[in-house]
Enzyme design. Sequence first.
Site: not given
Length: 303
Positions: A135-136
């Site tokens: 995930d970012k």
Amino acid sequence: MKTETLTAREAYARADIFLSDKLEGFTRSAVKKLFEFGVLINGKPAKPSLPISAGDVAEVTLPDAVEYSAKPENIPIDIVYEDDDIAVVNKPQGMTVHIGNGNLEGTLVNALLYKLDSLSGINGVIRPGIVHRIDKDTSGLLVVAKNDAAHLSLSKQIEEKTCKRTYLALLEGNLKEDSGTITTYIGRDPRDRVKMAVVPPEKGKLAITDFTVLKRYKEGFTLCRFDLRTGRTHQIRVHAKHLAHPVVGDPVYGVKKQKFNLNGQLLHAWRLKLTHPKTGEEMSFEAPLPDYFTQVLNKLKEI
């Protein structure tokens, strides 16, 4: 367009669940659109709701990838290891892995195009070299394929669960169990399609996570190790919430009132074990916790 053939190794309640499980990068909704192009199961046209048995063969017509004009960018990234076939990167929190609609700059892909001399092309121009994602706002390790042979090998390792991925996370509250295994199905949250959630089997993908408590803190937090057996979207974050102990700092699945001034969840892809695609060597990599993570831990008192 191209056609891909997939064989089911186990039974699935629905054909769209089977395809979304096997087609890398396709969400359940994206898979349903594939049926508009025509999906054959055992040579016959199929609907998304068709039950799948072990041994069934699906022929899927995949649309061409959308051509984005991704450009190399001189963005500092931490390349932990690199050779002619793979690169292992320690991704910082806040960096998106690959480009997409409205997000064409500042991604890991932009940085890789500048730093590396080659990337695999199997995932097209949208995700060159990208075998798996994090995930970012999750930091840590991921492996990148520099050619198609390496990409196929690494993808197979992930599918067959021989590529081992271990995460560290700080959780809200004190877990009673010292260790355990979380087994659920994860799919889109029916009340908020941006989120993922634990759902019934017919509406999601099997998700299995092992967890081990490393430290408990007097302030009401737990440092936990998570070992992935599957790799679903937001899997650890959803499973932590399922335990009623969400990841600290998680803006989507965490508590509303955060104690620390964070820019995202305290979740770090700490260790990565894989087999080198060409040499067959067993390789293991570790990335230390980022400073913002250790700064929080240093404020806490261990029980």
